[in-house]
Design a protein around this motif. Sequence first.
Motif, PDB file in Angstrom:
ATOM      1  N   MET A  57      45.735  42.294  30.142  1.00  0.00           N
ATOM      2  CA  MET A  57      44.206  42.212  30.356  1.00  0.00           C
ATOM      3  C   MET A  57      43.546  43.136  29.488  1.00  0.00           C
ATOM      4  SD  MET A  57      42.016  41.201  32.838  1.00  0.00           S
ATOM      5  CE  MET A  57      43.291  39.853  33.197  1.00  0.00           C
ATOM      6  N   GLU A  58      42.721  42.945  28.879  1.00  0.00           N
ATOM      7  CA  GLU A  58      41.886  43.644  28.007  1.00  0.00           C
ATOM      8  C   GLU A  58      40.942  44.677  28.623  1.00  0.00           C
ATOM      9  OE1 GLU A  58      39.857  41.014  25.009  1.00  0.00           O
ATOM     10  OE2 GLU A  58      41.674  39.747  24.822  1.00  0.00           O
ATOM     11  N   ARG A  59      40.487  45.526  27.793  1.00  0.00           N
ATOM     12  CA  ARG A  59      39.890  46.512  28.360  1.00  0.00           C
ATOM     13  C   ARG A  59      38.207  45.885  28.696  1.00  0.00           C
ATOM     14  NH1 ARG A  59      41.302  51.830  28.600  1.00  0.00           N
ATOM     15  NH2 ARG A  59      39.321  53.054  28.683  1.00  0.00           N
ATOM     16  N   SER A  60      37.919  44.944  27.844  1.00  0.00           N
ATOM     17  CA  SER A  60      36.601  44.282  27.790  1.00  0.00           C
ATOM     18  C   SER A  60      36.541  43.651  29.255  1.00  0.00           C
ATOM     19  CB  SER A  60      36.272  43.552  26.608  1.00  0.00           C
ATOM     20  OG  SER A  60      36.990  42.543  26.728  1.00  0.00           O
ATOM     21  N   ASN A  61      37.563  43.293  29.629  1.00  0.00           N
ATOM     22  CA  ASN A  61      37.451  42.421  30.943  1.00  0.00           C
ATOM     23  C   ASN A  61      37.267  43.284  32.261  1.00  0.00           C
ATOM     24  OD1 ASN A  61      37.847  40.146  29.313  1.00  0.00           O
ATOM     25  ND2 ASN A  61      40.083  40.038  29.679  1.00  0.00           N
ATOM     26  N   LEU A  62      37.916  44.581  32.301  1.00  0.00           N
ATOM     27  CA  LEU A  62      37.738  45.220  33.485  1.00  0.00           C
ATOM     28  C   LEU A  62      36.247  45.448  33.814  1.00  0.00           C
ATOM     29  CD1 LEU A  62      40.096  48.162  32.324  1.00  0.00           C
ATOM     30  CD2 LEU A  62      40.384  46.110  33.585  1.00  0.00           C
ATOM     31  N   LEU A  63      35.101  45.505  33.081  1.00  0.00           N
ATOM     32  CA  LEU A  63      33.629  45.641  33.768  1.00  0.00           C
ATOM     33  C   LEU A  63      33.282  44.281  34.346  1.00  0.00           C
ATOM     34  CD1 LEU A  63      31.268  47.522  33.781  1.00  0.00           C
ATOM     35  CD2 LEU A  63      30.635  46.441  31.852  1.00  0.00           C
ATOM     36  N   PRO A  64      33.690  43.034  33.859  1.00  0.00           N
ATOM     37  CA  PRO A  64      33.298  42.036  34.773  1.00  0.00           C
ATOM     38  C   PRO A  64      34.315  41.908  36.028  1.00  0.00           C
ATOM     39  CG  PRO A  64      33.457  41.269  32.341  1.00  0.00           C
ATOM     40  CD  PRO A  64      34.120  42.763  32.560  1.00  0.00           C
ATOM     41  N   ILE A  65      35.350  42.476  35.991  1.00  0.00           N
ATOM     42  CA  ILE A  65      36.116  42.344  37.120  1.00  0.00           C
ATOM     43  C   ILE A  65      35.739  43.508  38.171  1.00  0.00           C
ATOM     44  CG2 ILE A  65      38.434  43.056  37.963  1.00  0.00           C
ATOM     45  CD1 ILE A  65      39.704  41.676  35.654  1.00  0.00           C
ATOM     46  N   GLY A  66      35.254  44.629  37.622  1.00  0.00           N
ATOM     47  CA  GLY A  66      34.893  45.551  38.573  1.00  0.00           C
ATOM     48  C   GLY A  66      33.335  45.050  39.232  1.00  0.00           C
ATOM     49  N   ASP A  67      32.720  44.427  38.330  1.00  0.00           N
ATOM     50  CA  ASP A  67      31.238  43.962  38.874  1.00  0.00           C
ATOM     51  C   ASP A  67      31.503  42.869  39.774  1.00  0.00           C
ATOM     52  OD1 ASP A  67      28.583  43.863  38.985  1.00  0.00           O
ATOM     53  OD2 ASP A  67      28.383  42.595  37.163  1.00  0.00           O
ATOM     54  N   GLY A  68      32.438  41.978  39.728  1.00  0.00           N
ATOM     55  CA  GLY A  68      32.742  40.948  40.728  1.00  0.00           C
ATOM     56  C   GLY A  68      32.956  41.608  41.737  1.00  0.00           C
ATOM     57  N   TYR A 115      32.954  34.231  45.591  1.00  0.00           N
ATOM     58  CA  TYR A 115      31.738  34.835  44.796  1.00  0.00           C
ATOM     59  C   TYR A 115      32.214  35.608  43.770  1.00  0.00           C
ATOM     60  CZ  TYR A 115      27.371  37.093  43.703  1.00  0.00           C
ATOM     61  OH  TYR A 115      26.311  37.526  43.056  1.00  0.00           O
ATOM     62  N   GLY A 116      32.996  36.913  44.061  1.00  0.00           N
ATOM     63  CA  GLY A 116      33.317  37.907  43.222  1.00  0.00           C
ATOM     64  C   GLY A 116      34.251  37.301  41.957  1.00  0.00           C
ATOM     65  N   SER A 117      35.148  36.136  42.403  1.00  0.00           N
ATOM     66  CA  SER A 117      35.897  35.623  41.394  1.00  0.00           C
ATOM     67  C   SER A 117      35.230  34.861  40.649  1.00  0.00           C
ATOM     68  CB  SER A 117      37.027  35.159  42.218  1.00  0.00           C
ATOM     69  OG  SER A 117      37.902  35.687  42.867  1.00  0.00           O
ATOM     70  N   ILE A 118      34.361  33.988  41.036  1.00  0.00           N
ATOM     71  CA  ILE A 118      33.524  33.035  40.149  1.00  0.00           C
ATOM     72  C   ILE A 118      32.838  33.922  39.137  1.00  0.00           C
ATOM     73  CG2 ILE A 118      31.891  31.440  40.084  1.00  0.00           C
ATOM     74  CD1 ILE A 118      32.968  30.058  42.605  1.00  0.00           C
ATOM     75  N   TYR A 119      31.919  34.863  39.533  1.00  0.00           N
ATOM     76  CA  TYR A 119      31.227  35.741  39.117  1.00  0.00           C
ATOM     77  C   TYR A 119      31.996  36.449  37.752  1.00  0.00           C
ATOM     78  CZ  TYR A 119      27.906  39.281  37.148  1.00  0.00           C
ATOM     79  OH  TYR A 119      27.344  40.123  36.392  1.00  0.00           O
ATOM     80  N   ALA A 120      33.159  37.100  37.932  1.00  0.00           N
ATOM     81  CA  ALA A 120      33.984  37.673  37.100  1.00  0.00           C
ATOM     82  C   ALA A 120      34.403  36.774  35.954  1.00  0.00           C
ATOM     83  CB  ALA A 120      35.300  38.354  37.689  1.00  0.00           C
ATOM     84  N   VAL A 121      35.053  35.389  36.339  1.00  0.00           N
ATOM     85  CA  VAL A 121      35.340  34.377  35.457  1.00  0.00           C
ATOM     86  C   VAL A 121      34.323  34.056  34.543  1.00  0.00           C
ATOM     87  CG1 VAL A 121      36.592  32.286  35.414  1.00  0.00           C
ATOM     88  CG2 VAL A 121      37.355  33.963  37.101  1.00  0.00           C
ATOM     89  N   ARG A 122      33.318  33.900  35.190  1.00  0.00           N
ATOM     90  CA  ARG A 122      32.050  33.483  34.460  1.00  0.00           C
ATOM     91  C   ARG A 122      31.799  34.264  33.316  1.00  0.00           C
ATOM     92  NH1 ARG A 122      30.734  28.833  33.456  1.00  0.00           N
ATOM     93  NH2 ARG A 122      28.770  28.920  33.523  1.00  0.00           N
ATOM     94  N   LYS A 123      32.008  35.690  33.537  1.00  0.00           N
ATOM     95  CA  LYS A 123      31.484  36.579  32.473  1.00  0.00           C
ATOM     96  C   LYS A 123      32.695  36.627  31.391  1.00  0.00           C
ATOM     97  CE  LYS A 123      27.652  38.291  34.121  1.00  0.00           C
ATOM     98  NZ  LYS A 123      26.570  38.067  33.112  1.00  0.00           N
TER      99      LYS A 123
END
Length: 121
Positions: A1-12, A55-63
């Motif tokens: 998992m890349e560092r750039s993916n952590l922010l959308p996951i945290g946001d989700g 909701y959280g999963s869809i949001y993170a994945v869309r980002k």
Amino acid sequence: MERSNLLPIGDGILRSTILTVVFMIIYAIIMTIIDLSDKANSIFYLVTTVLSIMYGSIYAVRKINKKGWLTGMIVATLYMLIIYVVSLIAGNTPGLDNRAIMKFLLALGVGALSGMLGINI
């Protein structure tokens, strides 16, 4: 998992937790007016958990826009961990019985499916 993916996951995860809090506040208001059974409480908690993870999963994945099933499972796992820790802090002693394990597996499944759905929307 890349560092750039952590922010959308945290946001989700944050968004799913906020959604849970909103649902719980609404449910608490309803419970002051109407006396509900334990079965209704269980159903409400399950539906709230499923909707929040979706909701959280869809949001993170869309980002992130890739690896939807993995991102959804990560969001679901961290969300369930947060719920478990908050439950411990609140004084509940949730054990790791069959019901808790089934709830966790359901959360993983919902997260994975929501992640796949989020990629394809």
